[in-house]
Scaffold this motif. Sequence first.
Motif, PDB file in Angstrom:
ATOM      1  N   ALA A 203       0.850  -1.192   0.000  1.00 44.61           N
ATOM      2  CA  ALA A 203       0.000   0.000   0.000  1.00 44.61           C
ATOM      3  C   ALA A 203       0.888   1.245   0.000  1.00 44.61           C
ATOM      4  N   PRO A 204       0.366   2.379  -0.502  1.00 47.54           N
ATOM      5  CA  PRO A 204       1.165   3.605  -0.436  1.00 47.54           C
ATOM      6  C   PRO A 204       1.677   3.819   0.990  1.00 47.54           C
ATOM      7  N   VAL A 205       3.008   4.010   1.103  1.00 48.18           N
ATOM      8  CA  VAL A 205       3.631   4.041   2.430  1.00 48.18           C
ATOM      9  C   VAL A 205       3.211   5.302   3.186  1.00 48.18           C
ATOM     10  N   LYS A 206       2.673   5.089   4.411  1.00 45.26           N
ATOM     11  CA  LYS A 206       2.218   6.215   5.226  1.00 45.26           C
ATOM     12  C   LYS A 206       3.345   6.797   6.070  1.00 45.26           C
ATOM     13  N   GLY A 207       4.368   5.970   6.317  1.00 45.64           N
ATOM     14  CA  GLY A 207       5.449   6.418   7.183  1.00 45.64           C
ATOM     15  C   GLY A 207       6.233   5.221   7.685  1.00 45.64           C
ATOM     16  N   VAL A 208       6.964   5.439   8.756  1.00 41.49           N
ATOM     17  CA  VAL A 208       7.871   4.415   9.274  1.00 41.49           C
ATOM     18  C   VAL A 208       7.531   4.146  10.738  1.00 41.49           C
ATOM     19  N   ARG A 209       7.522   2.873  11.118  1.00 41.71           N
ATOM     20  CA  ARG A 209       7.307   2.490  12.511  1.00 41.71           C
ATOM     21  C   ARG A 209       8.476   1.629  12.982  1.00 41.71           C
ATOM     22  N   ILE A 210       9.007   1.950  14.164  1.00 44.15           N
ATOM     23  CA  ILE A 210       9.955   1.056  14.821  1.00 44.15           C
ATOM     24  C   ILE A 210       9.138   0.027  15.585  1.00 44.15           C
ATOM     25  N   THR A 211       9.399  -1.241  15.337  1.00 44.89           N
ATOM     26  CA  THR A 211       8.506  -2.301  15.828  1.00 44.89           C
ATOM     27  C   THR A 211       9.281  -3.410  16.526  1.00 44.89           C
ATOM     28  N   ARG A 212       8.502  -4.294  17.168  1.00 47.56           N
ATOM     29  CA  ARG A 212       9.091  -5.543  17.661  1.00 47.56           C
ATOM     30  C   ARG A 212       8.583  -6.687  16.790  1.00 47.56           C
ATOM     31  N   GLN A 213       9.336  -7.758  16.800  1.00 49.34           N
ATOM     32  CA  GLN A 213       8.953  -8.943  16.041  1.00 49.34           C
ATOM     33  C   GLN A 213       7.708  -9.561  16.661  1.00 49.34           C
ATOM     34  N   SER A 214       6.677  -9.745  15.861  1.00 48.90           N
ATOM     35  CA  SER A 214       5.467 -10.404  16.349  1.00 48.90           C
ATOM     36  C   SER A 214       5.757 -11.861  16.682  1.00 48.90           C
ATOM     37  N   LEU A 215       5.078 -12.370  17.693  1.00 43.87           N
ATOM     38  CA  LEU A 215       5.194 -13.800  18.020  1.00 43.87           C
ATOM     39  C   LEU A 215       3.917 -14.542  17.618  1.00 43.87           C
ATOM     40  N   ALA A 216       3.128 -13.906  16.753  1.00 43.74           N
ATOM     41  CA  ALA A 216       1.878 -14.541  16.317  1.00 43.74           C
ATOM     42  C   ALA A 216       2.164 -15.896  15.675  1.00 43.74           C
ATOM     43  N   ALA A 217       1.274 -16.840  15.957  1.00 45.41           N
ATOM     44  CA  ALA A 217       1.444 -18.193  15.424  1.00 45.41           C
ATOM     45  C   ALA A 217       1.255 -18.198  13.911  1.00 45.41           C
ATOM     46  N   VAL A 218       2.015 -19.046  13.238  1.00 50.14           N
ATOM     47  CA  VAL A 218       1.852 -19.242  11.803  1.00 50.14           C
ATOM     48  C   VAL A 218       0.964 -20.462  11.596  1.00 50.14           C
ATOM     49  N   GLN A 219      -0.128 -20.264  10.851  1.00 50.13           N
ATOM     50  CA  GLN A 219      -1.009 -21.389  10.524  1.00 50.13           C
ATOM     51  C   GLN A 219      -0.425 -22.120   9.325  1.00 50.13           C
ATOM     52  N   GLU A 220       0.071 -23.307   9.560  1.00 50.02           N
ATOM     53  CA  GLU A 220       0.686 -24.069   8.474  1.00 50.02           C
ATOM     54  C   GLU A 220      -0.214 -25.223   8.070  1.00 50.02           C
ATOM     55  N   SER A 221      -0.183 -25.528   6.785  1.00 49.23           N
ATOM     56  CA  SER A 221      -0.874 -26.730   6.314  1.00 49.23           C
ATOM     57  C   SER A 221      -0.140 -27.226   5.080  1.00 49.23           C
ATOM     58  N   PHE A 222      -0.479 -28.422   4.676  1.00 44.71           N
ATOM     59  CA  PHE A 222       0.138 -28.993   3.481  1.00 44.71           C
ATOM     60  C   PHE A 222      -0.935 -29.250   2.435  1.00 44.71           C
ATOM     61  N   ASP A 223      -0.702 -28.728   1.248  1.00 43.76           N
ATOM     62  CA  ASP A 223      -1.534 -29.111   0.114  1.00 43.76           C
ATOM     63  C   ASP A 223      -1.096 -30.511  -0.308  1.00 43.76           C
ATOM     64  N   ARG A 224      -2.040 -31.433  -0.299  1.00 45.90           N
ATOM     65  CA  ARG A 224      -1.706 -32.783  -0.753  1.00 45.90           C
ATOM     66  C   ARG A 224      -2.145 -32.917  -2.200  1.00 45.90           C
ATOM     67  N   ARG A 225      -1.189 -33.233  -3.057  1.00 41.13           N
ATOM     68  CA  ARG A 225      -1.470 -33.277  -4.490  1.00 41.13           C
ATOM     69  C   ARG A 225      -0.979 -34.596  -5.070  1.00 41.13           C
ATOM     70  N   THR A 226      -1.230 -34.753  -6.358  1.00 39.77           N
ATOM     71  CA  THR A 226      -0.808 -35.981  -7.035  1.00 39.77           C
ATOM     72  C   THR A 226      -0.002 -35.603  -8.270  1.00 39.77           C
ATOM     73  N   ASP A 227       1.175 -36.208  -8.418  1.00 38.94           N
ATOM     74  CA  ASP A 227       2.027 -35.857  -9.563  1.00 38.94           C
ATOM     75  C   ASP A 227       1.563 -36.612 -10.819  1.00 38.94           C
ATOM     76  N   PRO A 228       2.131 -36.289 -12.004  1.00 40.26           N
ATOM     77  CA  PRO A 228       1.648 -36.910 -13.257  1.00 40.26           C
ATOM     78  C   PRO A 228       1.784 -38.430 -13.280  1.00 40.26           C
ATOM     79  N   ARG A 229       2.609 -38.973 -12.389  1.00 41.05           N
ATOM     80  CA  ARG A 229       2.751 -40.428 -12.344  1.00 41.05           C
ATOM     81  C   ARG A 229       1.911 -41.062 -11.236  1.00 41.05           C
ATOM     82  N   GLY A 230       0.991 -40.264 -10.702  1.00 36.91           N
ATOM     83  CA  GLY A 230       0.057 -40.822  -9.726  1.00 36.91           C
ATOM     84  C   GLY A 230       0.583 -40.885  -8.303  1.00 36.91           C
TER      85      GLY A 230
END
Length: 254
Positions: A168-195
Amino acid sequence: MLILLTNDDGIYAPGLLALKNALSEIGEVKVVAPLVEQSAVAHTITLSHPLRAIEVERGGRLFGIGVSGSPADCVKLALKELLDEKPDFLVSGINLGMNLGVNVLYSGTVAAAVEGAMSGITSIAASVEMEDRPKFDTAANVVKWLIHRLLELKMPSGLLLNVNVPSAPVKGVRITRQSLAAVQESFDRRTDPRGRRYYWITAEITETEEEGSDIRAVKEGFVSITPLQYDLTNHNLLDRLLSSGLGDVDDVAF
Ligand code: MN
């Protein structure tokens, strides 16, 4: 002023070109970057293979040195072998995709900056939000501005800063701390051309409104600057353990 540039997207990445163009206006710039993309390799180094370092041209002119290793390899090799003098600044980026919250632990972009800070060089990891037309030039100008400010403020060397630039158009600068928010991870399960089944990881940081965090800043349209450190010691816990008596045992047999 000598500035060492590296990245984890590889020496042919557009973000590195934008960075070189912008920072060449304020100093001598040397590029030492991975020959191929090394995103999310964190702080890995190459032990069991030789490292090749070859001159790479872009636009018919010498652009920099490409190294057949990781971002951390590039910084080590640059500082020990390839540069004649110690750089005043190291900049890693501009990474395609922001490095926010706990994702900094996986980031090759940030690892390269950590490597520079470990050698006492003020090091900046810089990333831009992923979109159709990433704002590499904007992010490179942010880095140029930041180096100017650090010099004006006479900040000590060896700082480690993680910079993220939203789309987004930059509004300014913030000095911040690193968030410790959890990362929601998942795996897409797919099938390759050889099954056969294969998996592809996806990760998304959960929405967070943490005041003062890197994620909050970029969400609100601000450039986020987070001071990082590589001291992994938990000093609060260290003090608690020291005063707990847990370590006061000299005569225990195991
Ligand atoms: Mn990357």
